[in-house]
Design a protein around this motif. Structure first.
Motif, mmCIF file in Angstrom:
data_model
loop_
_atom_site.group_PDB
_atom_site.id
_atom_site.type_symbol
_atom_site.label_atom_id
_atom_site.label_comp_id
_atom_site.label_asym_id
_atom_site.label_seq_id
_atom_site.Cartn_x
_atom_site.Cartn_y
_atom_site.Cartn_z
ATOM 1 N N LEU A 81 1.047 -1.986 -0.085
ATOM 2 C CA LEU A 81 0.010 -0.338 0.190
ATOM 3 C C LEU A 81 0.956 1.763 0.131
ATOM 4 O O LEU A 81 0.495 2.303 -0.528
ATOM 5 N N ALA A 82 2.119 0.981 0.992
ATOM 6 C CA ALA A 82 2.945 2.237 0.682
ATOM 7 C C ALA A 82 3.378 2.596 -0.635
ATOM 8 O O ALA A 82 3.596 3.545 -0.373
ATOM 9 N N VAL A 83 4.201 1.610 -1.132
ATOM 10 C CA VAL A 83 5.334 1.514 -2.359
ATOM 11 C C VAL A 83 3.686 2.564 -3.625
ATOM 12 O O VAL A 83 3.970 3.021 -4.544
ATOM 13 N N ALA A 84 2.869 1.927 -3.391
ATOM 14 C CA ALA A 84 1.316 2.052 -4.179
ATOM 15 C C ALA A 84 0.744 3.574 -4.354
ATOM 16 O O ALA A 84 1.440 4.407 -5.221
ATOM 17 N N TYR A 85 1.207 4.155 -2.768
ATOM 18 C CA TYR A 85 0.766 5.611 -3.197
ATOM 19 C C TYR A 85 1.692 6.299 -3.138
ATOM 20 O O TYR A 85 2.453 7.385 -3.661
ATOM 21 N N TRP A 86 3.395 5.698 -2.836
ATOM 22 C CA TRP A 86 4.605 6.586 -3.220
ATOM 23 C C TRP A 86 4.902 6.632 -4.828
ATOM 24 O O TRP A 86 5.269 7.386 -5.508
ATOM 25 N N ALA A 87 4.792 5.659 -5.243
ATOM 26 C CA ALA A 87 4.609 5.103 -7.151
ATOM 27 C C ALA A 87 3.332 5.614 -7.901
ATOM 28 O O ALA A 87 3.517 6.345 -8.812
ATOM 29 N N GLY A 88 1.771 6.244 -7.079
ATOM 30 C CA GLY A 88 1.214 6.471 -8.054
ATOM 31 C C GLY A 88 1.825 7.634 -8.565
ATOM 32 O O GLY A 88 1.568 8.161 -10.139
ATOM 33 N N PRO A 89 2.027 9.236 -7.921
ATOM 34 C CA PRO A 89 2.914 9.817 -9.134
ATOM 35 C C PRO A 89 4.253 9.910 -9.604
ATOM 36 O O PRO A 89 3.675 11.220 -10.510
ATOM 37 N N MET A 91 4.927 7.289 -12.302
ATOM 38 C CA MET A 91 4.820 6.483 -13.108
ATOM 39 C C MET A 91 3.431 6.553 -13.608
ATOM 40 O O MET A 91 2.337 6.965 -13.316
ATOM 41 N N ASN A 92 3.540 5.970 -14.805
ATOM 42 C CA ASN A 92 2.565 6.318 -15.611
ATOM 43 C C ASN A 92 1.411 4.855 -15.207
ATOM 44 O O ASN A 92 1.493 3.666 -15.662
ATOM 45 N N SER A 93 0.670 5.172 -15.126
ATOM 46 C CA SER A 93 -0.601 4.903 -14.855
ATOM 47 C C SER A 93 -0.925 3.560 -15.675
ATOM 48 O O SER A 93 -1.975 2.180 -15.836
ATOM 49 N N ALA A 94 -0.481 3.969 -16.821
ATOM 50 C CA ALA A 94 -1.133 3.059 -18.503
ATOM 51 C C ALA A 94 -0.468 1.124 -18.181
ATOM 52 O O ALA A 94 -1.466 0.571 -18.754
#
Length: 228
Positions: A81-89, A91-94
């Motif tokens: 969950l922490a990595v997801a919130y960190w990576a969200g802005p 990386m390209n979500s596509a």
């Protein structure tokens, strides 16, 4: 789903079905010439998940119910969950939609290989953590499990509508509080879409009865006559 089901007999007879499906997904991720016809990129890149599900057995789920697995799943899920919130802005979500090749996303071809394998591995780990904490006894949300198809298919109409009506243009949604509210709203919405009332309303389209379109199996008819 239709294409995957058609290929089911093939996966039942090949020697290494999951590695083969994963290899096909990797090749698709580095093949921009596949194009958008029939949404083949998604069909091929999501194929390994279908094949894994095809070979899941009750004993696999029993392994996830062991105490050590359940305990370990808590920090793993928290880290994810922490990595997801960190990576969200960052990386390209596509990448998560699996509808484009690496080259179409402006990345080198080898990024398609890395991202396909990485996302597949991470998905298996996080999904395993989720199943480790699925309760054995019947609870209020047990019935929702039968309606996940409805949530998966119906939420797309609302997602498209939110873009059409420019919901994301609201300034408050770009704040931390707005993101929390949007997350809670999304969780509530997907829960509602999986409820039995929604299933009853849309069952005619999601799970239509098709007995009229197919002949009955001769073996089944013979067995019924024998019992009579």
């Amino acid at each position: 789903m239709f294409v995957w089901r058609l290929t089911t007999p093939l996966w039942k007879v090949v020697r290494w079905p999951v590695p083969l499906a994963l290899a096909i997904a990797v090749l698709a991720s580095v093949s921009p010439d596949i194009g958008d016809d029939l949404d083949l990129q998604r069909v091929l890149q999501f194929l390994p998940f279908f094949v894994v599900g095809l070979f899941m057995k009750p004993e696999h789920f029993q392994l996830l119910r062991r105490r050590e697995v359940r305990v370990l799943s808590v920090p793993v899920f928290a880290i994810a969950l922490a990595v997801a919130y960190w990576a969200g802005p960052r990386m390209n979500s596509a990448w998560f939609y699996h509808r484009d090749s690496a080259q179409e996303l402006g990345a080198p071809w080898w990024a398609g290989v890395v991202m396909t394998l990485a996302l597949f591995g991470c998905s298996l780990v996080v999904t395993s953590c989720f199943f480790a904490w699925v309760p054995r006894r019947k609870m209020w949300f047990t019935a929702l499990g039968a309606g996940t198809l409805y949530g998966y298919l119906l939420h797309g109409f609302i997602a498209k509508g939110s873009r059409f009506w420019d919901w994301y243009d609201a300034a408050w949604l770009q704040t931390p509080y707005g993101e929390v509210i949007a997350t809670v709203f999304a969780a509530t919405l997907i829960t509602v879409l999986c409820t039995p009332p929604v299933q009853r309303i849309f069952r005619f389209a999601m799970e239509p009865k098709m007995e009229w379109a197919f002949k009955r199996d001769a073996t089944e008819i013979a067995r019924e006559r024998a019992k009579a």
